[in-house]
Design an enzyme around this catalytic site. Structure first.
Site, short mmCIF file in Angstrom:
data_model
loop_
_atom_site.label_atom_id
_atom_site.label_comp_id
_atom_site.label_asym_id
_atom_site.label_seq_id
_atom_site.Cartn_x
_atom_site.Cartn_y
_atom_site.Cartn_z
N CYS A 54 -10.51 -0.84 -5.37
CA CYS A 54 -9.91 -0.68 -4.05
C CYS A 54 -8.80 0.37 -4.05
CB CYS A 54 -9.38 -2.02 -3.54
SG CYS A 54 -8.16 -2.76 -4.64
N HIS B 122 2.93 4.35 -0.91
CA HIS B 122 2.49 3.41 0.09
C HIS B 122 2.44 4.02 1.47
CE1 HIS B 122 2.25 -0.86 1.43
NE2 HIS B 122 1.41 -0.75 0.42
C1 PEP Z 1 -3.74 0.22 -6.39
O1 PEP Z 1 -2.76 0.13 -7.12
O2 PEP Z 1 -4.73 0.95 -6.63
C2 PEP Z 1 -3.82 -0.56 -5.15
C3 PEP Z 1 -4.93 -0.65 -4.47
O3 PEP Z 1 -2.69 -1.14 -4.73
P1 PEP Z 1 -1.45 -0.40 -4.04
O4 PEP Z 1 -1.85 1.03 -3.78
O5 PEP Z 1 -1.15 -1.16 -2.80
O6 PEP Z 1 -0.40 -0.52 -5.08
#
Ligand code: PEP
Ligand code: MG
Length: 764
Positions: free
Chosen positions: A680, A367
């Site tokens: 995404c 993150h």
């Molecule tokens: C993902 O898991 O690809 C996503 C977009 O969510 P995060 O990176 O916030 O877990």
């Protein structure tokens, strides 16, 4: 392995870990192993890569004079054989083996049996450990397994010491003023030149950096003050516990107080301060030394006192840190260094002062890295060998494209990287023209590019770079910036900002996705296996009060704008979505009644992150309006590879054939049910994979604002017909590296070399 052997093993590993230098570690290793295994000789040879030789680094049994002078070429002698084969060699009579090489200076001729074990670290041979006996009899299987286990545990120590001394362990003691390079994993691209500033957790002895005292008298004063504080603290604890603890249970407090006597620990700490250490560093060194002594004791009771000693050390440290914030002021070229840096810790700092980020832990899609990427800060993670405690304020170059860190770089290298920085600025300038261009392939196929947001800066940059909407608003980010769960009205105001900046465009707000590596400072979820644990929707469904407050705030924020889409993270089962739909309906009705307005019902989508969803699209499709692939997590779960673990980062790839094939099938499935499918995860922001996703038929690609222009440029240059051919071709390949190289080759041959991050390799 017997309990006794396990005990011995643990003791040896502890002692070796506590040694202050590699040479001391190696001496401890050979001495302890020869006693534990009752062998006549135990020696360790390390590979000097520069000269391609195994050097005898420590021995118990052979002539000590030969240490450092005896060495064998790679492939020479039995040691070379062990290294070459990368496996154990166990012989009852070494001299009879054709590869036996005799070195008279060692005095080894009297030893017959030979057991050599390779010391392996991350698939590489670091050295060879040998035990020998006069008696001519091969070693037992138990001896083999004991040594193999030990070598596996000790290889990390050797690798680390090598890295710290950068192989110069063969010549002179390690010295941080040397030029060294460290390899990690590329997080957010870019290069930076600057000085290291260590971000370390409070009251954590192990992470206190080495630093010179700016003023010895001041540091001595700080220490006196801290010791007096801790003494008072313990005395009052003792008094408080008089009624609830027996006197022998309170004996520990008097032990602590005795340790704090002027002539005990404080005297030792002061000596180190007078030698030039700052007080926190001196405390760490003294406590470490005592812990090492205690850990060696055979007596269980005394060994357990190690934790008391650590506790005392932490108390002194905490008191010292209270007096001095511990962190130096950031200057404009600060390179932030830490074992682990949380998103919350990062966003608290003045962003314009951070030139780069380097962490010894973590991986490319953690993150914190995602946030750093959004902020355009070059980031390298998983630099496991980085000697964090000894590089405070040291000059560095961070090449986040290659995942490399150069400590004390030479002038020539600094020069080269300054040029690269200029080239980077030029590329960024050229990319600016794409801010206002339509995203359309040369053969006329339009592609929708959305932005991922969290911080306000993402919104501003997303709008500036022509994003057609928000594909993922990570609502947990504002939660991370606070010291408690934000209330409904507070949330409404935050969401309103996001929605109004993209008025008339879709804004996809994901409900709170905490757990795993997304910890809230005020709500820590401590789990053994957190990626598979209480996260995302699993958490919010268990806390409907938190979930409802968020949904209500989103609905209220959308009044008059009507551009809200809601996205659910970490969905595993249909029943979870049914539950959410019930809560949503309830809140939607209630909010309209309270506010006396009509609110358009938001479109509801789920993230495709858990593989179960891939297999149940037919059942999810009637319940939801759209799907969005969270490739960061989908890759983690489909390939069974922790997205934050640098040891397995080479396994984590969005070019893995299984990922590409799964996504192709998914898009077809979704289109069959006429449901929009977007993506995404970070994969959408890599121009190489973005082209493949476009060919697969994704309706929308959503990415960090820092990747929009690069992806748009790639799309504007790659005809859909080429993209489809590329996709057809790579779907035939079974190796992620081959797939990536194939795409890179195409990019380089079509004037898109600048879009391929690895094109700026600097050989050093
Ligand atoms: C993902 O898991 O690809 C996503 C977009 O969510 P995060 O990176 O916030 O877990
Ligand atoms: Mg995710």
């Amino acid at each position: 392995m017997s309990n006794m052997q396990l005990d011995t093993l643990r003791r040896i590993v502890q002692e070796v870990n506590a040694a202050v230098s590699l040479h001391e570690s190696l001496d401890i290793m050979v001495n302890q192993i020869s006693v534990a295994m009752d062998v006549d000789v135990c020696s360790i040879y390390l590979l000097d890569e520069r000269n391609q030789r195994y050097v005898l680094m420590a021995t118990k049994g052979l002539n000590p004079e030969s240490v450092g002078s005896v060495s064998l070429q790679v492939g020479e002698g039995l040691v070379g054989l062990v290294g070459q084969r990368e496996e154990i060699v166990n012989l009852d009579n070494a001299a009879q083996h054709e590869r036996y090489a005799y070195f008279p200076e060692t005095g080894e001729e009297i030893y017959n049996s030979f057991l050599g074990v390779p010391v392996m670290y991350r698939r590489k041979v670091m050295g060879v450990l040998v035990v020998q006996n006069v008696e001519s009899q091969d070693f037992s299987e138990a001896a083999e397994s004991f040594l193999v286990t030990l070598c596996a545990q000790l290889s990390g120590v050797i690798a680390h010491a090598h890295a710290v001394g950068n192989i110069d362990v063969f010549r002179k003691p390690s010295n941080i003023s040397n030029y060294k390079t460290f390899q990690g994993v590329s997080g957010a691209g870019g290069v930076a030149l600057g000085r290291a500033i260590i971000l370390y957790p409070a009251a954590d002895l192990s992470s206190v950096p080495e630093r010179e005292a700016e003023s010895i008298p001041d540091e001595l004063k700080l220490l006196d003050h801290a010791v007096a504080n801790v003494r008072n603290e313990i005395q009052s604890l003792d008094e408080k516990m008089q009624d609830s603890l027996m006197s022998e249970e309170r004996a520990l407090f008097s032990v602590f107080l005795r340790m704090l006597d002027e002539n005990a620990l404080p005297a030792e700490i002061k000596e180190l301060i007078r030698d030039g250490n700052w007080a926190q560093g001196a405390v760490k060194k003294v406590i470490d030394k005592h812990i090492a002594l205690f850990a060696q004791m055979e007596d269980d009771y005394l060994r357990e006192r190690v934790s008391d000693l650590k506790d005392l050390g932490r108390r002194i440290l905490a008191s010292l840190q209270e007096a001095d914030a511990g962190h130096r002021e950031l200057s404009s070229d600060s390179i932030l260094i830490g074992d682990e840096i949380s998103t919350a810790a990062l966003v608290e700092l003045p962003m314009d002062k951070i030139a780069a980020i380097v962490t010894s832990e973590g991986a490319a899609n953690s993150h914190m890295v995602i946030v750093a990427r959004a902020l355009g800060i070059p980031t390298v993670v998983g630099v496991t060998e980085l000697p964090i405690n000894t590089i405070d304020d040291v000059e560095m170059i961070v090449d986040a494209y290659q995942g490399r860190v150069f400590v004390n770089p030479p002038r020539r290298l600094r020069q080269r990287y300054k040029e690269i920085q200029k080239e980077e600025e030029q590329i960024a300038k050229d990319l600016k023209q794409y801010e206002t261009k339509e995203t359309i392939t040369p053969d006329g196929v339009p592609v929708r590019l959305f932005v991922n947001t969290g911080l306000m800066i993402d919104v501003v940059r997303g709008v500036q770079r022509g994003a057609k909407g928000v594909g993922l608003y990570r609502s947990e980010i504002p939660f991370m910036l606070r010291d408690r769960f934000p209330g409904e009205e507070e949330q409404r105001a935050i969401y309103r900002q996001q929605l109004s900046h993209f008025a008339n465009k879709p804004v996809t707000m994901r409900t709170l996705d905490i757990g795993a590596d997304k910890d809230l400072p005020y709500f820590s979820i401590d789990e053994e296996n957190s990626a598979l644990g209480w996260r995302g929707l699993r958490f919010t469904l268990d806390h409907p009060e938190i979930f409802s407050a968020q949904i209500r705030a989103m609905l209220k924020a959308s009044i008059g704008l009507n551009n809200l889409h809601i996205l659910l993270p970490m969905v595993t089962s249909v029943s979870e979505v049914e539950e959410v739909l019930y809560l949503l309906e309830r809140d939607w009705v209630a909010v309209q009644e309270e506010e006396q307005v009509k609110i358009n019902k938001p479109k509801i989508g789920i993230m495709v992150e858990v593989p179960s969803v891939l297999l149940q699209i037919d059942e999810f499709a009637p319940l939801v309006d759209f799907f969005s692939v969270g490739s960061n997590d989908l890759i983690q779960y489909l390939l069974a590879v922790d997205r934050n673990n640098p040891h397995v980062s080479s396994v984590y790839s969005h070019f893995h054939p299984a990922i590409l094939r799964a996504l192709c099938r998914l898009v077809k499935e979704c289109h069959k049910y006429e449901k929009p499918i977007s993506i995404c995860g970070e994969m959408a922001g890599d121009p190489l994979s973005a082209i493949l996703l476009m060919a697969m038929g994704f309706n929308t690609l959503s990415m960090s604002s820092s990747n929009i222009l690069r992806v748009r440029k790639a799309i504007c240059h790659v005809p859909m017909s080429d993209a489809q051919e590329l996709l057809d071709h790579v779907l035939q390949l079974n190796n992620p590296l081959l797939i990536k190289s194939w795409l890179e080759y195409y990019f380089k041959n079509h004037g898109l070399a600048d879009m391929v991050k690895t094109n700026r390799l600097v050989s050093v």
